[in-house]
Design a protein around this motif. Structure first.
Motif, PDB file in Angstrom:
ATOM      1  N   GLU A 196       0.927  -1.030   0.015  1.00  0.00           N
ATOM      2  CA  GLU A 196       0.097   0.067  -0.036  1.00  0.00           C
ATOM      3  C   GLU A 196       0.815   1.377  -0.155  1.00  0.00           C
ATOM      4  OE1 GLU A 196      -3.801  -1.923   2.548  1.00  0.00           O
ATOM      5  OE2 GLU A 196      -2.803   0.044   3.164  1.00  0.00           O
ATOM      6  N   ILE A 204       2.476   1.980  -3.333  1.00  0.00           N
ATOM      7  CA  ILE A 204       1.300   2.525  -4.306  1.00  0.00           C
ATOM      8  C   ILE A 204       1.347   4.094  -4.063  1.00  0.00           C
ATOM      9  CG2 ILE A 204      -0.982   2.565  -4.866  1.00  0.00           C
ATOM     10  CD1 ILE A 204      -1.103  -0.274  -4.331  1.00  0.00           C
ATOM     11  N   GLU A 205       1.127   4.446  -2.798  1.00  0.00           N
ATOM     12  CA  GLU A 205       1.007   5.648  -2.328  1.00  0.00           C
ATOM     13  C   GLU A 205       1.979   6.604  -2.518  1.00  0.00           C
ATOM     14  OE1 GLU A 205      -1.646   7.249  -0.886  1.00  0.00           O
ATOM     15  OE2 GLU A 205      -2.539   5.384  -1.490  1.00  0.00           O
ATOM     16  N   ARG A 206       3.219   6.033  -2.450  1.00  0.00           N
ATOM     17  CA  ARG A 206       4.654   6.924  -2.827  1.00  0.00           C
ATOM     18  C   ARG A 206       4.478   7.095  -4.126  1.00  0.00           C
ATOM     19  NH1 ARG A 206       8.600   3.417   0.342  1.00  0.00           N
ATOM     20  NH2 ARG A 206       8.681   4.649   2.316  1.00  0.00           N
ATOM     21  N   LYS A 207       4.032   6.237  -5.177  1.00  0.00           N
ATOM     22  CA  LYS A 207       3.979   6.279  -6.707  1.00  0.00           C
ATOM     23  C   LYS A 207       3.199   7.636  -7.029  1.00  0.00           C
ATOM     24  CE  LYS A 207       5.933   2.245  -8.564  1.00  0.00           C
ATOM     25  NZ  LYS A 207       5.319   0.827  -7.836  1.00  0.00           N
ATOM     26  N   ARG A 208       2.052   7.448  -6.404  1.00  0.00           N
ATOM     27  CA  ARG A 208       0.843   8.274  -6.650  1.00  0.00           C
ATOM     28  C   ARG A 208       1.256   9.798  -5.758  1.00  0.00           C
ATOM     29  NH1 ARG A 208      -4.479   9.869  -4.737  1.00  0.00           N
ATOM     30  NH2 ARG A 208      -3.403   9.793  -2.650  1.00  0.00           N
ATOM     31  N   VAL A 209       2.049   9.756  -5.119  1.00  0.00           N
ATOM     32  CA  VAL A 209       2.657  11.167  -4.566  1.00  0.00           C
ATOM     33  C   VAL A 209       3.728  11.903  -5.852  1.00  0.00           C
ATOM     34  CG1 VAL A 209       3.985  12.363  -3.151  1.00  0.00           C
ATOM     35  CG2 VAL A 209       2.144  10.939  -2.017  1.00  0.00           C
ATOM     36  N   GLN A 210       4.369  10.912  -6.095  1.00  0.00           N
ATOM     37  CA  GLN A 210       5.404  11.193  -7.268  1.00  0.00           C
ATOM     38  C   GLN A 210       4.562  11.776  -8.439  1.00  0.00           C
ATOM     39  OE1 GLN A 210       8.055   8.018  -8.516  1.00  0.00           O
ATOM     40  NE2 GLN A 210       9.479   8.325  -6.638  1.00  0.00           N
ATOM     41  N   GLN A 211       3.613  11.012  -9.003  1.00  0.00           N
ATOM     42  CA  GLN A 211       2.911  11.394 -10.154  1.00  0.00           C
ATOM     43  C   GLN A 211       2.277  12.792 -10.139  1.00  0.00           C
ATOM     44  OE1 GLN A 211       0.188   8.382 -10.494  1.00  0.00           O
ATOM     45  NE2 GLN A 211       1.913   6.967 -11.917  1.00  0.00           N
ATOM     46  N   LEU A 212       1.930  13.061  -8.862  1.00  0.00           N
ATOM     47  CA  LEU A 212       1.129  14.239  -8.217  1.00  0.00           C
ATOM     48  C   LEU A 212       2.157  15.395  -8.432  1.00  0.00           C
ATOM     49  CD1 LEU A 212      -1.362  13.377  -5.565  1.00  0.00           C
ATOM     50  CD2 LEU A 212      -2.143  14.138  -7.835  1.00  0.00           C
TER      51      LEU A 212
END
Ligand code: SER
Length: 899
Positions: free
Chosen positions: A760, A763-771
């Motif tokens: 989890e 996934i969150e880390r990747k999401r933050v990166q994309q943002l």
């Protein structure tokens, strides 16, 4: 005569004259805190000379392996070695000067095979300046006047350390013929002990007439009896008897040099530098092989440091000889040493594999940094050409970062005429090493030593194997000001009893505590120690009053003793289990057995794998559940070893030893001892003076709490037994339960739950990166629209909300691609520090230099940095100066672009 014949001729000569042959003791002195190494044949006999212990015989002969740190720098000349064998005959208050001189003469000049057959006319001697007796005795055996020379204390008085037995001596030299290079030889005035040493007179024997004891303050008092201590360097005798120039040409070291020749494809005897390198490698590898066999392991302190120092010096010379190589060589030299010497020192073979693996590991480790260190050292040598000094900090960096022993730095630097600030180095060392100088450990309390000397006649009988309570009498008291007849309330004392059930610290097991109760008072005992052989002291505080000859009852704290015993028996089981699981190279290298835990250090190169540790713990607990009888018996040392008992490093030869066995069926349970011995399978059998459980079942539970590295080739296990082991397991269980609760899972679900959380989180880390990227891109759009145009070029100087330098870089890449010709300077606060990035497109080369620009800009925020003309990056210290710095960037860039 080859060296084997020399050893045999010497010992046989003295055995025929009533001397008992005593095997060589370890290079690590047993129970002598004043010495790092066994540095002379007399070292193991020190307590006999001073009257502190009973010798096994009054006349003894040995071939003792020795190690001297003082001679390291002289290794490579014709006669000095760090490790050597010393032939010696000893008299403990028995014969004295006359026989010592007469026999030495007889042995040196007698015909082979009973003597060494040296021509009488080649022998010269030195004597102490006032020793007329020795003079007359040498004259008496037939030595002419002109070959007897008198010298002052500096040359002819022998001391065993600053504190210890001493006396005048007489040295015997072989005249090897005059040297053309020596002015004294040319003038016909050459004699022993002249400086510089021309090599004509080879010292082969030192006869010490030991009569006095020197105290710490330098005062000398008579010993209880006159002693003889002689020492003759085996390798030097070989030089004389084999007619060779140096020790390296004798059969001691030539075969080792031969192996180095093979490995290096170079020939010995053709070039001075090559010869020197070969000699040092041969000598140091030989010494290291012996040290490791005796349990010394490389480290940064004490004995281990000396070992590391000679090993690294050997590696340095190996690379000089052969250049860098992936193949390790020291282990191969060690192999030659072992082949050559194992029949005289069988331990070398037993420990050979371990020695070689350790050497190869140590060599690889040092080689990795040797070259980098060399580059670093070269750059220091290149920059400090004026001062020709290496400061303390530089020497320390070489030591700390590159593993250069400071002596090696001194040696290499010295060749370029550089000096090393040793004081500065020491300052750096002590600043870093609060753990205390190794030397502190080697200090002795002179007052205590004197008091123990006065009580040395008392031989306390230890009854603690069978009893923990015992009626006895006070035989001696040592108070604050030395030996006393009585002691009063509150006094801190050391009490000596005629008999005692208190176990004195030894073999890793801590000393007993308890209380000694008498008619008028008591001593609360906090520790028990063995002050010297047979002298057991109970340290504690007096309540009421005690006096010598008082009848007392000694009560050992039973619970504490039992807890220590559980840990001691468990230590033996652990040792045996480790050998079974990991292999026979595992040896105990140190242990601490207390009531609360046990600590066990053992030789093993790799870290112990979790499954191996589990197997060890399982095996020990299996033996505990089997509730095996623990039995002990007194045996002669030789019988004990022949029966397969494990002797530990540094153990000293005594006539009788105690063997502790954990065997099934128990020998004691069978009527015929011999029969039992033959049929019992011993899981463990060790020489050990400690106290143990009656049966392994008493240990209850055994739990390993940790396994770690404590030095090169050395691992440490900490473990617990009995109730503390239970408590430890309960604590672990409750930790697991607490974690489970936090994760809202059962203990069994913890792992799966952590895996889920981990994915989890990913996934969150990747999401933050994309943002962040998306935010960066929109920021880029804003920057684009705000870009200024200066002389046909875009200029972007801005503070951006980037989370890290990578994000800044991504933004500047986008900007550059979109803007074409541009100067971009971005600033961002990352953590609490300002960061700057400058990018200049190639068409602006010669007009704006990113590296120079960033340097000026970062300086404003307290930083430094630089880089290439097209791209540069820098950090600063003061985030509040970020905007000011960017304003400067804008001004400089605008000016440079001609705006
Ligand atoms: N102890 C003296 C020495 O080492 C003689 O054995 O030279």
């Amino acid at each position: 005569m080859n060296v084997d014949q020399i050893r045999e001729t010497f010992t046989r000569f003295y055995a025929e004259r009533g001397h008992t042959r005593i095997p060589s003791a370890s290079l690590v002195p047993h129970g002598d805190p004043t010495l790092l190494f066994t540095s002379a044949g007399m070292v193991p006999f020190k307590p006999y000379f001073t009257g502190l212990a009973e010798p096994p015989a009054l006349r003894m002969v040995t071939v003792q392996k020795c190690f001297r740190t003082t001679d390291i720098d002289e290794v490579g000349d014709y006669s000095h070695l760090t490790m050597f064998e010393m032939l010696g005959n000893f008299s403990i208050g028995d014969y004295f000067k006359e026989d010592a001189i007469k026999w030495a003469w007889e042995l040196l000049t007698g015909d082979p095979p009973n003597g060494f057959g040296l021509p009488k006319e080649k022998l010269w001697v030195s004597i102490f300046e006032t020793d007329d007796e020795a003079h007359d005795m040498w004259r008496g055996v037939g030595l002419p006047e002109d070959r007897i020379h008198r010298y002052p204390e500096e040359n002819n008085y022998w001391f065993s350390g600053d504190v210890g037995p001493c006396g005048p001596n007489s040295e015997i030299f072989v005249n090897r013929g005059s040297r053309d290079t020596c002015e004294y030889c040319r003038a016909g005035t050459c004699k022993p002990n002249l400086e510089p040493d021309c090599g004509r007179f080879l010292e082969v024997w030192n006869l010490v007439f030991m009569t006095l004891f020197q105290a710490e303050d330098g005062t000398r008092t008579p010993l209880p009896h006159n002693n003889i201590d002689t020492g003759s360097g085996l390798e030097r005798v070989a030089v004389a008897l084999q007619g060779k120039d140096t020790v390296y040409d004798t059969d001691v070291l030539r075969p080792i040099i031969a192996r180095i020749e093979e490995m290096s494809d170079k020939t010995y005897g053709q070039d001075k530098a090559t010869d020197m390198a070969m000699r040092i490698i041969a000598e140091h590898s030989r010494a290291a092989t012996f040290l490791i066999t005796d349990g010394v392991l490389p480290s940064n302190e004490g004995r281990g440091y000396v070992l590391r120092r000679i090993l690294r010096r050997a590696v340095y010379f190996l690379t000089q000889l052969r250049g860098p190589s992936d193949e390790t060589l020291l282990d191969q030299v060690a192999e030659a040493v072992i082949e050559k010497m194992q029949h005289a020192y069988p331990d070398l073979e037993d420990r050979g594999d371990f020695v070689k693996r350790l050497l190869s590991a140590e060599e690889s480790k040092f080689r990795e940094t040797l070259e980098r260190g060399r580059a670093h050292l070269d750059s220091i040598l290149a920059t400090a050409t004026e001062s020709k000094k290496i400061d303390g900090h530089q020497a320390f960096t070489l030591y700390d970062t590159f593993g250069y022993p400071v002596e090696l730095t001194i040696e290499i630097a010295g060749r370029s005429g550089f000096e090393v600030d040793l004081e500065g180095f020491e300052r750096e060392m002590s600043a870093q090493r609060e753990r205390g100088r190794a030397a502190a450990k080697f200090e002795i309390d002179a007052d205590r030593t004197a008091a123990y000397g006065q009580l040395a006649h008392i031989k306390t009988r230890f009854v603690g194997y069978d009893a923990t309570e015992h009626r006895t009498t006070i035989a001696g008291i040592i108070g604050a000001s030395g030996v006393a007849d009585s002691a009063a309330d509150g006094d801190e004392v050391e009490v000596v009893l005629l008999e005692t059930p208190f176990y004195p610290e030894g073999g890793g097991q801590v000393g007993d505590t308890g209380v000694i109760v008498g008619p008028n008072g008591r001593v609360i005992v906090g520790d028990t120690q063995s002050a010297s052989e047979g002298l057991i002291v109970h340290r504690g505080r007096v309540g009421g009053r005690i006096a010598v000859n008082d009848d007392m009852t000694a009560h050992v704290d039973i619970d504490r003793r039992r807890a220590s015993q559980r840990n001691h028996t468990a230590t033996h089981l652990l040792h045996a289990a480790l050998r079974q699981v990991l292999g026979d190279h595992v040896r105990q290298a140190g242990s601490l057995v207390g009531p609360d835990r046990l600590r066990f250090d053992f030789t093993h190169i790799e870290s112990t794998k979790p499954e191996e540790l589990a197997a060890v713990q399982r095996l020990v607990n299996e033996k505990i559940r089997a509730d095996i009888d623990v039995h002990w018996e007194q045996q002669s040392y030789d019988d004990a070893l022949a029966g397969g008992a494990m002797a530990l490093f540094g153990e000293k030869y005594t006539r009788e030893v105690r063997v502790v066995g954990i065997c099934e069926p128990a020998p004691a349970a069978m009527t015929d001892d011999q029969h039992a011995e033959a049929h019992a399978t011993c899981f463990s059998k060790e020489l050990c003076g400690g106290t143990h459980c009656g049966r392994t079942g008493e240990i209850g539970t055994f739990v390993i709490a940790s396994e770690s590295s404590v030095g090169s080739g050395l691992r440490r296990i900490e473990a617990m037994t009995g109730a503390l082991a239970d408590a430890y397991v309960l604590e672990q269980q409750s930790t697991v339960a607490r974690i489970a609760k936090k994760l809202t899972a059962t203990p069994a679900e913890i792992e799966a739950r952590i895996d889920t959380l981990q994915s989890e989180l990913d996934i969150e880390r990747k999401r933050v990166q994309q943002l962040e990227r998306a935010a960066g891109r929109s920021e880029v759009d804003t920057l684009m629209s705000n870009a200024e145009r200066v002389d046909g070029t875009s200029l972007v100087v801005a503070r951006v909300p980037a989370a890290n330098v990578d994000a800044m870089r991504e933004m500047s890449d986008l900007l550059r691609d979109k803007l074409g010709s541009a100067v971009i300077v971005l600033g961002a606060v990352v953590g609490d520090r300002p960061n700057f990035l400058a990018v200049v497109t190639p068409d602006l080369a010669g007009r704006v230099h990113a590296g120079n620009l960033i340097k000026q800009v970062a300086a404003i925020a307290g930083g430094g940095g630089g880089g290439r003309p097209e791209m540069a990056q820098a950090g600063g210290k003061d985030a509040s100066k970020l905007d000011e710095a960017l304003a400067t960037a804008k001004r400089i860039a605008t000016e440079a672009l001609g705006g």
